[in-house]
Design a protein around this motif. Structure first.
Motif, PDB file in Angstrom:
ATOM      1  N   LYS A  21       0.805  -1.164   0.023  1.00 39.36           N
ATOM      2  CA  LYS A  21       0.088   0.033   0.154  1.00 39.36           C
ATOM      3  C   LYS A  21       0.938   1.301   0.000  1.00 39.36           C
ATOM      4  O   LYS A  21       0.592   2.289  -0.816  1.00 39.36           O
ATOM      5  N   ALA A  22       2.027   1.256   0.773  1.00 38.40           N
ATOM      6  CA  ALA A  22       2.909   2.295   0.842  1.00 38.40           C
ATOM      7  C   ALA A  22       3.591   2.520  -0.623  1.00 38.40           C
ATOM      8  O   ALA A  22       3.568   3.733  -0.972  1.00 38.40           O
ATOM      9  N   ALA A  23       3.801   1.523  -1.228  1.00 34.08           N
ATOM     10  CA  ALA A  23       4.366   1.670  -2.751  1.00 34.08           C
ATOM     11  C   ALA A  23       3.448   2.153  -3.539  1.00 34.08           C
ATOM     12  O   ALA A  23       3.810   3.114  -4.272  1.00 34.08           O
ATOM     13  N   ARG A  24       2.106   1.883  -3.518  1.00 33.76           N
ATOM     14  CA  ARG A  24       1.133   2.350  -4.396  1.00 33.76           C
ATOM     15  C   ARG A  24       0.838   4.035  -4.117  1.00 33.76           C
ATOM     16  O   ARG A  24       0.936   4.605  -5.149  1.00 33.76           O
ATOM     17  N   ILE A  25       0.737   4.365  -2.900  1.00 28.46           N
ATOM     18  CA  ILE A  25       0.556   5.692  -2.595  1.00 28.46           C
ATOM     19  C   ILE A  25       1.839   6.436  -3.193  1.00 28.46           C
ATOM     20  O   ILE A  25       1.562   7.791  -3.564  1.00 28.46           O
ATOM     21  N   ILE A  26       3.129   6.041  -2.798  1.00 32.36           N
ATOM     22  CA  ILE A  26       4.237   6.684  -3.145  1.00 32.36           C
ATOM     23  C   ILE A  26       4.093   7.053  -4.955  1.00 32.36           C
ATOM     24  O   ILE A  26       4.463   8.052  -5.351  1.00 32.36           O
ATOM     25  N   SER A  27       3.825   6.019  -5.506  1.00 32.16           N
ATOM     26  CA  SER A  27       4.023   5.863  -6.933  1.00 32.16           C
ATOM     27  C   SER A  27       2.879   6.772  -7.518  1.00 32.16           C
ATOM     28  O   SER A  27       3.196   7.297  -8.773  1.00 32.16           O
ATOM     29  N   GLY A  28       1.773   6.997  -6.900  1.00 27.05           N
ATOM     30  CA  GLY A  28       0.772   7.863  -7.509  1.00 27.05           C
ATOM     31  C   GLY A  28       0.567   9.208  -6.865  1.00 27.05           C
ATOM     32  O   GLY A  28      -0.241   9.681  -7.282  1.00 27.05           O
ATOM     33  N   ALA A  29       1.416   9.482  -6.105  1.00 29.62           N
ATOM     34  CA  ALA A  29       1.113  11.030  -5.477  1.00 29.62           C
ATOM     35  C   ALA A  29       1.614  12.028  -6.486  1.00 29.62           C
ATOM     36  O   ALA A  29       2.569  11.881  -7.045  1.00 29.62           O
ATOM     37  N   ASP A  30       1.074  13.045  -6.476  1.00 29.65           N
ATOM     38  CA  ASP A  30       1.561  14.135  -7.111  1.00 29.65           C
ATOM     39  C   ASP A  30       2.643  14.837  -6.235  1.00 29.65           C
ATOM     40  O   ASP A  30       3.459  15.614  -7.171  1.00 29.65           O
ATOM     41  N   VAL A  31       2.755  14.766  -4.991  1.00 27.55           N
ATOM     42  CA  VAL A  31       3.784  15.405  -4.423  1.00 27.55           C
ATOM     43  C   VAL A  31       4.613  14.580  -3.343  1.00 27.55           C
ATOM     44  O   VAL A  31       3.863  13.755  -2.482  1.00 27.55           O
ATOM     45  N   VAL A  32       5.872  14.221  -3.406  1.00 23.24           N
ATOM     46  CA  VAL A  32       6.368  13.525  -2.563  1.00 23.24           C
ATOM     47  C   VAL A  32       7.183  14.469  -1.587  1.00 23.24           C
ATOM     48  O   VAL A  32       8.122  14.963  -2.104  1.00 23.24           O
ATOM     49  N   ALA A  49      13.624   5.516  -3.100  1.00 25.80           N
ATOM     50  CA  ALA A  49      13.780   6.056  -4.159  1.00 25.80           C
ATOM     51  C   ALA A  49      13.305   5.443  -5.477  1.00 25.80           C
ATOM     52  O   ALA A  49      13.153   6.186  -6.582  1.00 25.80           O
ATOM     53  N   ASP A  50      13.307   4.170  -5.533  1.00 34.14           N
ATOM     54  CA  ASP A  50      12.903   3.421  -6.841  1.00 34.14           C
ATOM     55  C   ASP A  50      11.282   3.656  -7.317  1.00 34.14           C
ATOM     56  O   ASP A  50      10.869   2.971  -8.095  1.00 34.14           O
ATOM     57  N   LEU A  51      10.631   4.238  -5.966  1.00 31.65           N
ATOM     58  CA  LEU A  51       9.036   4.175  -6.254  1.00 31.65           C
ATOM     59  C   LEU A  51       8.920   5.482  -6.692  1.00 31.65           C
ATOM     60  O   LEU A  51       7.555   6.112  -6.873  1.00 31.65           O
ATOM     61  N   ILE A  52       9.697   6.704  -6.640  1.00 32.21           N
ATOM     62  CA  ILE A  52       9.356   8.054  -6.861  1.00 32.21           C
ATOM     63  C   ILE A  52       9.529   8.354  -8.416  1.00 32.21           C
ATOM     64  O   ILE A  52      10.412   8.047  -9.116  1.00 32.21           O
ATOM     65  N   ARG A  53       7.997   8.404  -8.958  1.00 27.54           N
ATOM     66  CA  ARG A  53       8.248   8.831 -10.410  1.00 27.54           C
ATOM     67  C   ARG A  53       9.029   9.872 -10.857  1.00 27.54           C
ATOM     68  O   ARG A  53       9.284  11.091 -10.006  1.00 27.54           O
ATOM     69  N   PRO A  54       9.583   9.754 -12.068  1.00 36.43           N
ATOM     70  CA  PRO A  54      10.491  10.942 -12.555  1.00 36.43           C
ATOM     71  C   PRO A  54       9.521  12.109 -12.856  1.00 36.43           C
ATOM     72  O   PRO A  54       8.414  12.030 -13.565  1.00 36.43           O
ATOM     73  N   GLY A  55      10.118  13.147 -12.654  1.00 29.70           N
ATOM     74  CA  GLY A  55       9.315  14.518 -12.729  1.00 29.70           C
ATOM     75  C   GLY A  55       8.199  14.884 -11.805  1.00 29.70           C
ATOM     76  O   GLY A  55       7.568  15.942 -11.753  1.00 29.70           O
ATOM     77  N   VAL A  56       8.015  13.949 -10.766  1.00 29.98           N
ATOM     78  CA  VAL A  56       6.968  14.350  -9.772  1.00 29.98           C
ATOM     79  C   VAL A  56       7.554  15.387  -8.816  1.00 29.98           C
ATOM     80  O   VAL A  56       8.622  15.598  -8.771  1.00 29.98           O
ATOM     81  N   ILE A  57       6.560  16.238  -8.212  1.00 29.39           N
ATOM     82  CA  ILE A  57       6.897  17.518  -7.148  1.00 29.39           C
ATOM     83  C   ILE A  57       7.538  16.671  -6.228  1.00 29.39           C
ATOM     84  O   ILE A  57       7.104  15.923  -5.505  1.00 29.39           O
ATOM     85  N   GLU A  58       8.837  17.243  -5.888  1.00 27.33           N
ATOM     86  CA  GLU A  58       9.547  16.745  -4.381  1.00 27.33           C
ATOM     87  C   GLU A  58       9.729  17.844  -3.421  1.00 27.33           C
ATOM     88  O   GLU A  58       9.884  19.089  -3.818  1.00 27.33           O
ATOM     89  N   GLU A  59       9.329  17.752  -2.517  1.00 28.00           N
ATOM     90  CA  GLU A  59       9.571  18.878  -1.360  1.00 28.00           C
ATOM     91  C   GLU A  59      10.529  18.361  -0.367  1.00 28.00           C
ATOM     92  O   GLU A  59      10.074  17.527   0.619  1.00 28.00           O
ATOM     93  N   GLU A  60      11.558  18.898  -0.222  1.00 21.05           N
ATOM     94  CA  GLU A  60      12.595  18.534   0.846  1.00 21.05           C
ATOM     95  C   GLU A  60      12.566  19.488   1.995  1.00 21.05           C
ATOM     96  O   GLU A  60      12.467  20.584   1.932  1.00 21.05           O
ATOM     97  N   LEU A  61      12.178  18.872   3.208  1.00 22.31           N
ATOM     98  CA  LEU A  61      11.982  19.696   4.261  1.00 22.31           C
ATOM     99  C   LEU A  61      13.202  19.199   5.329  1.00 22.31           C
ATOM    100  O   LEU A  61      13.419  18.541   6.033  1.00 22.31           O
ATOM    101  N   ARG A  62      14.179  20.379   5.162  1.00 20.05           N
ATOM    102  CA  ARG A  62      15.377  20.286   5.778  1.00 20.05           C
ATOM    103  C   ARG A  62      15.382  21.018   7.020  1.00 20.05           C
ATOM    104  O   ARG A  62      15.514  22.213   6.993  1.00 20.05           O
ATOM    105  N   TYR A  63      15.850  20.215   8.084  1.00 19.09           N
ATOM    106  CA  TYR A  63      15.781  20.842   9.263  1.00 19.09           C
ATOM    107  C   TYR A  63      16.825  21.805   9.553  1.00 19.09           C
ATOM    108  O   TYR A  63      17.953  21.638   9.152  1.00 19.09           O
ATOM    109  N   PRO A  64      16.670  22.889  10.406  1.00 19.57           N
ATOM    110  CA  PRO A  64      17.483  23.965  10.345  1.00 19.57           C
ATOM    111  C   PRO A  64      18.738  23.850  11.599  1.00 19.57           C
ATOM    112  O   PRO A  64      19.739  24.294  11.438  1.00 19.57           O
ATOM    113  N   VAL A  65      18.496  22.636  12.400  1.00 28.31           N
ATOM    114  CA  VAL A  65      19.475  22.521  13.466  1.00 28.31           C
ATOM    115  C   VAL A  65      19.089  21.108  13.915  1.00 28.31           C
ATOM    116  O   VAL A  65      17.941  20.805  14.099  1.00 28.31           O
TER     117      VAL A  65
END
Length: 503
Positions: A21-32, A49-65
């Motif tokens: 189920k997790a794989a299906r959600i990741i593969s079909g998401a508009d934003v990862v 990494a292998d489940l993220i579609r090419p060209g999908v919108i990615e949001e990296e939430l990088r901790y400040p500290v």
């Protein structure tokens, strides 16, 4: 139409442990979306990494500290709060635009996961679904091939960031344990394992389910070893290897063997709370025993040390607790029953003597070590309200009927004694202190001095000096002790005292 917000658990690290189920959600998401540490690649993204579609919108939430050191005006907590708010706003923009957002998280989203902070901020505004994942400790126990707990064994999950004493106490109280969040806390965790007598049962597991996975006994490691954050400790609690925790009333009756030498059971009063109010005699005795038995909150005040076994129980099984301690002592164990305040004042001493009054325990002598009682502590905080004759009464009707309590209240009031009231109210009997006040007012003037002490000697302590007529009984609970003065009790300069003379 708003998009759906998914919290996706990826498991401990092996991509093959991601659920279908997790794989299906990741593969079909508009934003990862995924979190990343300072100057680090996102571990969650690496797993998926292998489940993220090419060209999908990615949001990296990088901790400040990540280390707790920051120049943010709100400190570490302030920096993270701002980060979570900004991250939630970024994801909310996609959800408001109708996009589905899959936020990746290692292990399970609701088990020490960063996803929870986004869930707090977004789940009330957008449709949210959580996809569970295999937690890291499941992979760790699988790597060890070691049963952790079975049947009625107790498993406790602990963060290594707990204080060393509390961690040791909880480790001693449980059967099996998982200790998360190691890293820089490892040295303190190591010492806690030693103090709890659990070092030989503890195994360190690093990067469970990874190709780089490794494990070894914690005893084989140095106390100061620097370990990665992606590591944990498994403490074996499988009762097949010898039960660890034994709860009075739940354990099978012990077989008492006759001893050639008499045995002894200590009953120790711990005082009302502060460490400084524990007597030197009591502290020395606690340092010699191998078992302490008592109500959980009282046991928490006994310092944990290597070899000390703790046996906790609820507050309404006193006889079971006493018999359990006597059984241990009868087998030659060094045992102490602990009680708050003075063990002989509405404490465990009387119950132990009641349980010991049988031929079964004829070789076990009971020795009571006194402690500072709650009435002494409250009286000292107020001044000297019990400087003259006084009576002590518990309002609990669990072991005696209310009619007896009421008749004793009237007798004490007629005798014009200062009255110390223990157990004035509880959730099960919130009205008894109000009934007691009504009875006392039939014999005492409304101007009679009353002292209410709450948690005296602790950080949250409070002391209220009022009168019987003005006493707010709704504000009184089990944490309080109430002193009702005699007709001669007075207040001078804010201090309450009762003269010893009677005119």
């Amino acid at each position: 139409m708003s998009g759906t917000f998914y919290g996706v658990g990826l498991g401990p690290g092996d991509p093959e442990l991601i659920t279908r189920k997790a794989a299906r959600i990741i593969s079909g998401a508009d934003v990862v979306a995924y979190h990343a540490g300072v100057n680090k690649n996102s571990y969650a993204r690496t797993i998926a990494a292998d489940l993220i579609r090419p060209g999908v919108i990615e949001e990296e939430l990088r901790y400040p500290v990540t280390t707790g050191v920051t120049d943010h005006p709100g400190g570490y907590a302030g920096a993270l709060a701002d980060f979570y708010e900004a991250s939630a706003s970024r994801l909310a923009a996609h959800l408001s635009a109708g996009r589905t957002v899959a936020l990746l998280t290692e292990g399970d989203p609701l088990f020490y996961g960063s996803f929870m902070y986004m869930h707090d901020r977004l789940s009330t505004r957008f449709d949210t679904e959580i996809i569970p994942g295999v937690p890291a400790f499941s992979a760790a126990t699988a790597a060890l091939g070691m049963p952790l707990v079975r049947q009625t064994d107790v498993l406790t999950v602990l963060p290594g960031t707990l204080g060393e004493h509390e961690l040791a106490m909880r480790l001693a109280d449980t059967d099996g344990a998982i200790i998360m969040k190691l890293g820089r806390t490892f040295a303190a965790v190591y010492r806690a394992l030693v103090a709890a007598g659990r070092l030989e049962h503890a195994y360190y597991v690093e990067r469970a389910s990874h190709p780089q996975q490794r494990w070894l006994p914690v005893a084989a490691m140095a106390e100061t070893d620097d370990v990665p954050y992606l590591s944990l400790i498994v403490v074996d609690g499988d009762s097949r290897n010898g039960q660890r925790s034994r709860m009075p009333g739940d354990a099978a009756p012990a077989v008492v063997e006759a001893l050639a030498e008499p045995a002894e059971l200590l009953v120790i009063g711990l005082g009302p709370g502060p460490e400084g109010w524990l007597t030197a005699e009591a502290a020395a005795a606690l340092a010699t025993v191998d078992h302490v038995v008592g109500y959980g909150p009282y046991l928490a005040r006994v310092p944990q040390r290597e070899g000390l076994q703790r046996h906790s129980s609820g507050n309404t099984v006193e006889l079971d607790r006493a018999r359990f301690a006597l059984d241990l002592a009868a087998r030659g164990e060094k045992v102490a029953v602990v009680s708050g305040g003075d063990a002989g004042v509405f404490g465990m001493a009387s119950t132990v003597f009641e349980a010991a009054d049988t031929e079964r325990y004829q070789r076990v002598s009971v020795r009571v070590l006194p402690g500072v009682s709650a009435v002494q502590a409250v009286a000292a905080a107020a001044g000297a309200p019990i400087g003259a004759d006084f009576a002590v009464l518990s309002l609990s009707d669990r072991l005696k009927p209310w009619s007896v309590i009421e008749s004793r209240l009237r007798a004490i009031a007629d005798a014009d004694l200062v009255l110390a009231i223990y157990n004035p109210a509880s959730r099960a009997r919130p009205d008894q202190i109000a009934l007691a006040r009504k009875v006392l007012l039939e014999h005492r003037a409304p101007q009679t001095v009353v002292v209410v002490g709450r948690d005296i000697g602790r950080e949250s302590e409070s002391l209220t000096v009022t009168t019987l007529g003005e006493l707010d009984t709704d504000a009184i609970d089990m944490k309080c002790l109430v002193l009702v003065g005699a007709s001669s009790t007075r207040v001078t300069g804010g201090r309450v005292w009762t003269p010893r003379w009677v005119r």
